[in-house]
Design a protein around this motif. Structure first.
Motif, PDB file in Angstrom:
ATOM      1  N   LEU A 145      90.945  42.295  59.171  1.00  0.00           N
ATOM      2  CA  LEU A 145      89.580  42.059  59.657  1.00  0.00           C
ATOM      3  C   LEU A 145      88.813  41.169  58.690  1.00  0.00           C
ATOM      4  N   HIS A 146      88.911  41.475  57.407  1.00  0.00           N
ATOM      5  CA  HIS A 146      88.200  40.684  56.406  1.00  0.00           C
ATOM      6  C   HIS A 146      88.729  39.248  56.377  1.00  0.00           C
ATOM      7  N   ASP A 147      90.049  39.081  56.391  1.00  0.00           N
ATOM      8  CA  ASP A 147      90.634  37.745  56.261  1.00  0.00           C
ATOM      9  C   ASP A 147      90.264  36.849  57.443  1.00  0.00           C
ATOM     10  N   VAL A 148      90.296  37.406  58.641  1.00  0.00           N
ATOM     11  CA  VAL A 148      89.970  36.599  59.820  1.00  0.00           C
ATOM     12  C   VAL A 148      88.494  36.216  59.816  1.00  0.00           C
ATOM     13  N   CYS A 149      87.640  37.149  59.449  1.00  0.00           N
ATOM     14  CA  CYS A 149      86.213  36.834  59.388  1.00  0.00           C
ATOM     15  C   CYS A 149      85.922  35.833  58.273  1.00  0.00           C
ATOM     16  N   ALA A 150      86.692  35.880  57.191  1.00  0.00           N
ATOM     17  CA  ALA A 150      86.548  34.894  56.126  1.00  0.00           C
ATOM     18  C   ALA A 150      86.945  33.506  56.626  1.00  0.00           C
ATOM     19  N   MET A 151      87.971  33.432  57.471  1.00  0.00           N
ATOM     20  CA  MET A 151      88.358  32.153  58.065  1.00  0.00           C
ATOM     21  C   MET A 151      87.217  31.585  58.888  1.00  0.00           C
ATOM     22  N   GLN A 152      86.543  32.453  59.627  1.00  0.00           N
ATOM     23  CA  GLN A 152      85.385  32.012  60.398  1.00  0.00           C
ATOM     24  C   GLN A 152      84.291  31.474  59.479  1.00  0.00           C
TER      25      GLN A 152
ATOM     26  N   LEU B 221      87.799  43.794  68.403  1.00  0.00           N
ATOM     27  CA  LEU B 221      87.968  42.650  67.509  1.00  0.00           C
ATOM     28  C   LEU B 221      87.218  41.441  68.059  1.00  0.00           C
ATOM     29  N   VAL B 222      87.301  41.225  69.361  1.00  0.00           N
ATOM     30  CA  VAL B 222      86.587  40.103  69.978  1.00  0.00           C
ATOM     31  C   VAL B 222      85.081  40.252  69.743  1.00  0.00           C
ATOM     32  N   ILE B 223      84.582  41.487  69.908  1.00  0.00           N
ATOM     33  CA  ILE B 223      83.152  41.739  69.679  1.00  0.00           C
ATOM     34  C   ILE B 223      82.788  41.443  68.225  1.00  0.00           C
ATOM     35  N   LEU B 224      83.649  41.879  67.302  1.00  0.00           N
ATOM     36  CA  LEU B 224      83.397  41.617  65.880  1.00  0.00           C
ATOM     37  C   LEU B 224      83.364  40.115  65.605  1.00  0.00           C
ATOM     38  N   LEU B 225      84.308  39.380  66.155  1.00  0.00           N
ATOM     39  CA  LEU B 225      84.363  37.940  65.919  1.00  0.00           C
ATOM     40  C   LEU B 225      83.145  37.237  66.505  1.00  0.00           C
ATOM     41  N   MET B 226      82.696  37.687  67.666  1.00  0.00           N
ATOM     42  CA  MET B 226      81.489  37.110  68.254  1.00  0.00           C
ATOM     43  C   MET B 226      80.274  37.397  67.375  1.00  0.00           C
ATOM     44  N   ALA B 227      80.164  38.639  66.913  1.00  0.00           N
ATOM     45  CA  ALA B 227      79.041  39.003  66.050  1.00  0.00           C
ATOM     46  C   ALA B 227      79.091  38.228  64.745  1.00  0.00           C
ATOM     47  N   ASN B 228      80.267  38.106  64.177  1.00  0.00           N
ATOM     48  CA  ASN B 228      80.414  37.386  62.917  1.00  0.00           C
ATOM     49  C   ASN B 228      80.087  35.907  63.081  1.00  0.00           C
ATOM     50  N   ALA B 229      80.549  35.318  64.190  1.00  0.00           N
ATOM     51  CA  ALA B 229      80.234  33.916  64.459  1.00  0.00           C
ATOM     52  C   ALA B 229      78.725  33.726  64.560  1.00  0.00           C
ATOM     53  N   GLY B 230      78.040  34.684  65.201  1.00  0.00           N
ATOM     54  CA  GLY B 230      76.591  34.594  65.320  1.00  0.00           C
ATOM     55  C   GLY B 230      75.901  34.658  63.977  1.00  0.00           C
ATOM     56  N   VAL B 231      76.344  35.564  63.119  1.00  0.00           N
ATOM     57  CA  VAL B 231      75.755  35.689  61.783  1.00  0.00           C
ATOM     58  C   VAL B 231      76.005  34.427  60.967  1.00  0.00           C
ATOM     59  N   ILE B 232      77.215  33.913  61.029  1.00  0.00           N
ATOM     60  CA  ILE B 232      77.559  32.700  60.275  1.00  0.00           C
ATOM     61  C   ILE B 232      76.709  31.520  60.730  1.00  0.00           C
ATOM     62  N   ASN B 233      76.593  31.354  62.032  1.00  0.00           N
ATOM     63  CA  ASN B 233      75.811  30.233  62.557  1.00  0.00           C
ATOM     64  C   ASN B 233      74.323  30.392  62.255  1.00  0.00           C
ATOM     65  N   ALA B 234      73.839  31.640  62.235  1.00  0.00           N
ATOM     66  CA  ALA B 234      72.422  31.874  61.991  1.00  0.00           C
ATOM     67  C   ALA B 234      72.048  31.707  60.527  1.00  0.00           C
ATOM     68  N   THR B 235      72.898  32.189  59.634  1.00  0.00           N
ATOM     69  CA  THR B 235      72.532  32.187  58.211  1.00  0.00           C
ATOM     70  C   THR B 235      72.865  30.873  57.522  1.00  0.00           C
ATOM     71  N   GLY B 236      73.959  30.219  57.928  1.00  0.00           N
ATOM     72  CA  GLY B 236      74.320  28.946  57.332  1.00  0.00           C
ATOM     73  C   GLY B 236      74.378  29.024  55.812  1.00  0.00           C
ATOM     74  N   ASP B 237      73.818  27.991  55.156  1.00  0.00           N
ATOM     75  CA  ASP B 237      73.810  27.945  53.692  1.00  0.00           C
ATOM     76  C   ASP B 237      72.691  28.789  53.094  1.00  0.00           C
ATOM     77  N   ALA B 238      71.782  29.279  53.920  1.00  0.00           N
ATOM     78  CA  ALA B 238      70.650  30.039  53.399  1.00  0.00           C
ATOM     79  C   ALA B 238      71.084  31.389  52.832  1.00  0.00           C
TER      80      ALA B 238
END
Length: 231
Positions: A104-111, A164-181
């Protein structure tokens, strides 16, 4: 008297070879440009933007990649290989629960490392056959990983592959929202979610530090501006 000298390539062959080399260089430039743009801006980047970044015309891009799926397949083939490889690494772990949480951690890190790949993992590309084949391979491996992790008594019985799909969607949302901030915010999300999948007796990872309020505020401002720019 006939000559015995070795035959030499006629000039007629040179233009053809040059065209092939130019076509290959253009393809490489397009893939490199798309990789840069997808990684920083996600898959919403237009094909015209990719052509400009690569320094080629739209017609040249269309000749090399007929559809967006073709381009996505070329750009993310190696990342999907790594994605499938992460499942195998998890399955090789002698502790299935540790393998599961590590996966879970490794895949989310790839994202987190590539915004484009964050999108790829939450979308389907029917025309990108090779990419989808690797996704299916990873999915089947994950099903086995779930079964093994449940066998340890540490993974909740009601966890499913859709989680897992839900986690990846949530993680993608957090990544896109927070960016470099607030770039490490995703780590806290993943640990919170991992803990929610665990049974009461399961060993769980420690929560990373919470993002600083100022960092989250910058992320909120960034997200607000992005939405204003794309109503």
């Amino acid at each position: 008297m006939a000559s015995t000298a070795d035959p030499v390539e006629t000039p007629a062959h040179a233009p053809e070879a040059g065209l092939r080399a130019d076509a290959e260089r253009n393809r490489d430039r397009i893939v490199a440009a798309a990789r840069r743009l997808f990684a920083t801006e996600g898959l919403g980047v237009s094909m015209a933007s990719v052509a400009r970044e690569a320094g080629v015309g739209k017609a040249t891009l269309s000749r090399r990649f007929t559809t967006r799926d073709d381009l996505v397949n070329a750009v993310f083939a190696d990342r999907m290989d790594a994605y499938a490889g992460a499942v195998q690494t998890a399955l090789n772990d002698p502790d299935p629960w540790h393998g599961f949480t590590g996966y879970l951690h490794d895949v989310c890190a790839m994202q987190a490392a590539d915004r484009g790949f964050a999108d790829v993992l939450t979308m389907t590309f029917p025309a990108a056959k090779a990419l989808e084949a690797r996704r299916t391979e990873a999915y089947n491996g994950f099903l086995e990983l779930i079964t093994r992790a449940k066998g340890t008594g540490h993974l909740r019985d009601d966890f499913t592959s859709q989680d897992l799909v839900i986690l990846l969607m949530a993680n993608a949302g957090v990544i896109n929202a927070t960016g470099d901030a607030a770039p490490d915010t995703w780590r806290r999300l993943v640990v919170h979610m991992t803990r929610s999948y665990a049974t009461p007796t399961a060993p769980v990872p420690l929560l990373p530090d919470v993002p600083a309020p100022a960092a989250l505020y910058r992320a909120m401002i960034r997200l607000t501006r992005a939405r204003s720019d794309n109503p």
